[in-house]
Design an enzyme around this catalytic site. Structure first.
Site, PDB file in Angstrom:
ATOM      1  N   HIS A   1       3.889  -0.875  11.174  1.00 23.30           N
ATOM      2  CA  HIS A   1       2.673  -0.589  11.941  1.00 23.30           C
ATOM      3  C   HIS A   1       2.206   0.839  11.719  1.00 23.30           C
ATOM      4  O   HIS A   1       1.035   1.083  11.459  1.00 23.30           O
ATOM      5  CB  HIS A   1       2.946  -0.804  13.439  1.00 23.30           C
ATOM      6  CG  HIS A   1       2.754  -2.216  13.870  1.00 23.30           C
ATOM      7  ND1 HIS A   1       1.743  -2.618  14.706  1.00 23.30           N
ATOM      8  CD2 HIS A   1       3.438  -3.335  13.553  1.00 23.30           C
ATOM      9  CE1 HIS A   1       1.822  -3.920  14.904  1.00 23.30           C
ATOM     10  NE2 HIS A   1       2.843  -4.381  14.206  1.00 23.30           N
TER      11      HIS A   1
ATOM     12  N   ASP B   1      -2.957   2.056  17.611  1.00 25.62           N
ATOM     13  CA  ASP B   1      -2.530   0.712  17.270  1.00 25.62           C
ATOM     14  C   ASP B   1      -3.194  -0.218  18.289  1.00 25.62           C
ATOM     15  O   ASP B   1      -3.254   0.091  19.481  1.00 25.62           O
ATOM     16  CB  ASP B   1      -1.001   0.618  17.387  1.00 25.62           C
ATOM     17  CG  ASP B   1      -0.466  -0.646  16.736  1.00 25.62           C
ATOM     18  OD1 ASP B   1       0.206  -0.538  15.710  1.00 25.62           O
ATOM     19  OD2 ASP B   1      -0.743  -1.760  17.249  1.00 25.62           O
TER      20      ASP B   1
HETATM   21  C1  U2F Z   1       5.823  -6.459  10.916  1.00 22.46           C
HETATM   22  O1  U2F Z   1       6.144  -6.717   9.598  1.00 22.46           O
HETATM   23  P1  U2F Z   1       7.307  -6.253   8.614  1.00 22.46           P
HETATM   24  O2  U2F Z   1       7.408  -4.791   8.554  1.00 22.46           O
HETATM   25  O3  U2F Z   1       8.581  -6.958   8.845  1.00 22.46           O
HETATM   26  O4  U2F Z   1       6.739  -6.882   7.238  1.00 22.46           O
HETATM   27  P2  U2F Z   1       5.417  -6.653   6.422  1.00 22.46           P
HETATM   28  O5  U2F Z   1       4.191  -6.602   7.257  1.00 22.46           O
HETATM   29  O6  U2F Z   1       5.438  -7.692   5.394  1.00 22.46           O
HETATM   30  O7  U2F Z   1       5.614  -5.239   5.779  1.00 22.46           O
HETATM   31  C2  U2F Z   1       6.706  -4.922   4.983  1.00 22.46           C
HETATM   32  C3  U2F Z   1       6.297  -3.736   4.135  1.00 22.46           C
HETATM   33  O8  U2F Z   1       7.456  -3.162   3.570  1.00 22.46           O
HETATM   34  C4  U2F Z   1       7.298  -3.041   2.164  1.00 22.46           C
HETATM   35  C5  U2F Z   1       6.293  -4.097   1.783  1.00 22.46           C
HETATM   36  C6  U2F Z   1       5.361  -4.133   3.000  1.00 22.46           C
HETATM   37  O9  U2F Z   1       4.343  -3.181   2.848  1.00 22.46           O
HETATM   38  O10 U2F Z   1       5.669  -3.737   0.572  1.00 22.46           O
HETATM   39  N1  U2F Z   1       8.565  -3.274   1.461  1.00 22.46           N
HETATM   40  C7  U2F Z   1       8.821  -2.542   0.352  1.00 22.46           C
HETATM   41  O11 U2F Z   1       8.019  -1.709  -0.075  1.00 22.46           O
HETATM   42  N2  U2F Z   1      10.014  -2.746  -0.296  1.00 22.46           N
HETATM   43  C8  U2F Z   1      10.917  -3.660   0.114  1.00 22.46           C
HETATM   44  O12 U2F Z   1      11.956  -3.768  -0.538  1.00 22.46           O
HETATM   45  C9  U2F Z   1      10.639  -4.442   1.251  1.00 22.46           C
HETATM   46  C10 U2F Z   1       9.430  -4.226   1.908  1.00 22.46           C
HETATM   47  C11 U2F Z   1       5.829  -7.788  11.649  1.00 22.46           C
HETATM   48  F1  U2F Z   1       7.090  -8.313  11.549  1.00 22.46           F
HETATM   49  C12 U2F Z   1       4.811  -8.719  11.042  1.00 22.46           C
HETATM   50  O13 U2F Z   1       4.826  -9.944  11.720  1.00 22.46           O
HETATM   51  C13 U2F Z   1       3.419  -8.094  11.065  1.00 22.46           C
HETATM   52  O14 U2F Z   1       2.536  -8.906  10.344  1.00 22.46           O
HETATM   53  C14 U2F Z   1       3.475  -6.707  10.424  1.00 22.46           C
HETATM   54  C15 U2F Z   1       2.141  -5.989  10.474  1.00 22.46           C
HETATM   55  O15 U2F Z   1       1.697  -5.848  11.784  1.00 22.46           O
HETATM   56  O16 U2F Z   1       4.492  -5.898  10.999  1.00 22.46           O
END
Ligand code: U2F
Length: 446
Positions: free
Chosen positions: A20, A113
Site C-alpha cells: 500500500h 490511503d
Molecule cells: C496487498 O497485496 P500484496 O502486497 O500481497 O501483493 P501485490 O499487490 O500483488 O503486490 C506485491 C508487490 O510486490 C512485488 C510485486 C508487487 O508489486 O512486483 N514483488 C516483487 O517485486 N518481487 C517479489 O519477489 C514478490 C513481489 C493485498 F494483499 C492485496 O489484496 C491488494 O490488492 C494489494 C494492493 O492494495 O495489497
C-alpha cells in the site's frame, strides 16, 4: 487559475502494510516532480518509512514523519500476518492526529490511503481537500461503495453462489467472490473500516485509483457516477517504477536461457505464504509437469518444500527469496504467473501480457481472481480454490500448452496495449494525473 505554491505543504497518510505505502509514495514522488514548489509530509510508521525512504532518490521535498504503530511493548511477529494490522488499527486515527499536531504544521491538502475514511473529518477541520488513493482495482472499489446496497439485496452470510446482476458489470460475480467484509465477516474491525470507507468516499474531493479507465469500462462508468472526480491514474508502476528492481539473484539471465512463453513464475506477494500441504502439492505439480519454473519464495525452502525437491529440479527451476517481478513478467520467456491476485501482481501480469493461475487468499483477491477468469478470460482459478497436484497440473497445461492458453495470451495482450496507451502522453491516465496535480497544488502540469 494559477496560484503561487511557495509555501504549500501537503500531508500524506500511508497504510503501512502489504503493498500500500509503496504505490502511495510513488504517487507522491511523481506529484513532487510535477509540482516542485510543494512540500510533502509522509505520515507512516517509522518501520515502514525506514524501508521506503532508502529506495532510491526523489525524496528531497518529501519529509517522512512517524506515527505510532500501536504494538504492545515487546511484541514479536508470529504466524498471523494480520495481528500487527489489528494493533495498528486500534491506535488509528489517534496516531495520525497526534503526529499531525506534533508536526506543528498547517497543510493545504490531505492525500491518504483510501482506507482512512476518518481523514474526511480531519480535512474538513483543516478546511482542505481530501484525496484518497485506492491501491487496488475498480471492482472492489465499487463493491465497497455499494456495500449497503449489496447487503440490502443479498443479506449477510447468505448463499455464496448468488450473482450480482444488479451491479453494473457484476453479472459473472458471485457473492462468495466479494471482498471479505462485504457480505461475510462483516463484524471484523477491518470490515468496519472498509464499510465506512465505502460510505465516506463519495464525500471526498477526488478519488485517485491505481488503475486505468479502459481496463473495466462499465465498472469505471458506474464508479464515476458515484464518486466525485474519480481519477484512474495507473498502472502507476509504468509512470514511476519503484527503484528496487535490482536482480541480485540473476533471474533475468536465467530467463534469457529459456524458450519463449515457457516459464512458470510463482509469487504470492508480500503477505502470504500458502499452507504447507498446498506448497507441497504445487511443488509436486511443477516437478511432474517438467515446465521450467521461477519461484519467489517467502520462507525456508529446505524446510517447507518436499525433501529432495531442490536437488531433483535444479536444472528446471530457480527459487529466490525476492525477484524483480515487474521486469520478470515483461520477459518473453515467462508463460504463466501463479499468483495470489494482489492488485499489483494482476496489474504487472497485464503489463507483461502473461496469463494467470489464481489462488486467492484474502481481501479483494477473490474478486480479482474471478474477474481474471470469468470477465477478462485470461487466466484460471485453481480448481477447488486450493493447490492440489492434479488441479495445478491441469491449470499449467491449459495455459502453457493448449489453444485455450494461446487465446488467453492474446486477450491479455489487448489489455496490455490499452495499459500502455493509458499512460502515454495523450492517454487517459496521463490526463487524469495532470488534473490531480492541478487539483491539489494549483500547478498546471507540464
Ligand atoms: C496487498 O497485496 P500484496 O502486497 O500481497 O501483493 P501485490 O499487490 O500483488 O503486490 C506485491 C508487490 O510486490 C512485488 C510485486 C508487487 O508489486 O512486483 N514483488 C516483487 O517485486 N518481487 C517479489 O519477489 C514478490 C513481489 C493485498 F494483499 C492485496 O489484496 C491488494 O490488492 C494489494 C494492493 O492494495 O495489497
Amino acid at each position: 487559475v494559477h496560484r503561487e505554491n511557495a509555501q504549500k505543504h501537503i500531508a500524506v497518510f500511508a497504510f503501512p502494510f502489504a503493498t500500500h505505502a509503496v504505490p502511495l509514495l510513488s504517487l507522491v514522488r511523481k506529484l513532487s516532480e510535477s509540482a516542485p514548489d510543494v512540500n510533502f509530509s509522509f505520515f507512516n510508521t517509522a518501520q515502514s518509512n525506514q524501508s521506503l525512504f532508502t529506495m532510491g532518490n526523489g525524496f528531497e521535498r518529501i519529509e517522512p514523519r512517524s506515527v505510532d504503530n500501536g504494538l504492545p511493548e515487546g511484541f514479536r511477529i508470529g504466524r498471523n500476518p494480520h495481528e500487527p494490522v489489528e494493533y495498528f488499527l486500534k491506535a488509528t486515527p489517534g496516531n495520525y492526529k497526534s503526529a499531525v499536531a506534533k508536526s506543528g504544521l498547517t497543510f493545504d491538502a490531505l492525500i491518504t490511503d483510501a482506507f482512512y475514511w476518518f481523514a474526511k473529518e480531519m480535512a474538513e477541520e483543516m478546511r482542505v481537500p481530501w484525496v484518497p488513493y485506492f491501491t487496488a482495482g475498480p471492482r472492489p472499489l465499487l463493491a465497497h461503495v455499494e456495500t449497503d446496497n449489496i447487503r440490502a439485496r443479498m443479506g449477510i452470510n447468505g448463499s455464496e453462489d448468488e450473482t450480482l446482476e444488479f451491479l453494473p458489470g457484476f453479472s459473472a460475480i458471485r457473492s462468495g467472490d466479494l471482498p471479505e467484509g462485504t457480505v461475510s465477516g462483516a463484524d471484523s474491525p477491518f470490515a468496519t473500516l472498509l464499510h465506512k470507507m465505502g460510505q465516506m468516499l463519495p464525500h471526498a474531493s477526488a478519488v485517485a485509483i491505481n488503475s486505468f479507465e479502459e481496463i473495466d469500462p462499465i465498472v469505471v462508468q458506474a464508479l464515476k457516477s458515484r464518486l466525485p472526480n474519480l481519477l484512474n491514474i495507473g498502472p502507476f508502476i509504468l509512470n514511476s517504477p519503484p527503484p528496487c528492481g535490482s536482480d541480485i539473484h540473476g533471474c533475468l539471465d536465467w530467463l534469457d536461457l529459456r524458450p519463449t512463453s515457457s516459464v512458470t513464475y510463482i509469487s504470492f506477494g508480500s503477505v502470504i505464504t500458502p499452507p504447507p500441504h498446498e506448497l507441497k502439492a504445487l511443488a509436486e505439480s511443477l516437478e511432474a509437469c517438467e515446465f521450467p519454473f521461477l519461484w519467489s519464495f517467502r520462507g525456508n525452502v529446505e524446510e517447507m518444500l518436499p525433501k529432495g525437491f531442490l536437488e531433483r529440479t535444479k536444472e528446471k527451476g530457480l527459487i529466490v527469496p525476492w525477484a524483480p517481478q515487474l521486469k520478470l513478467l515483461a520477459h518473453p520467456s515467462v508463460g504463466v504467473f501463479v499468483t495470489h491476485c494482489g492488485w499489483n501482481s494482476v496489474t504487472e501480469s497485464i503489463i507483461g501480457g502473461v496469463p494467470m493461475i489464481c489462488r486467492a487468499f484474502f481481501g479483494e483477491q477473490k474478486l480479482n481472481q474471478r474477474t481474471v477468469e470469468a470477465v477478462w478470460e485470461f487466466g484460471v482459478a485453481i480448481e477447488g480454490g486450493k493447490f492440489t497436484k492434479n488441479g495445478t497440473m491441469k491449470a499449467l497445461k491449459v495455459i502453457l500448452s493448449s489453444d485455450k492458453g494461446k487465446l488467453m495470451r492474446e486477450k491479455i495482450g489487448v489489455l496490455k496495449q490499452l495499459a500502455f496507451e493509458a499512460v502515454d502522453i495523450d492517454g487517459s491516465s496521463t490526463a487524469n494525473f495532470n488534473f490531480l496535480v492541478e487539483f491539489i497544488t494549483g500547478t498546471p502540469s507540464l
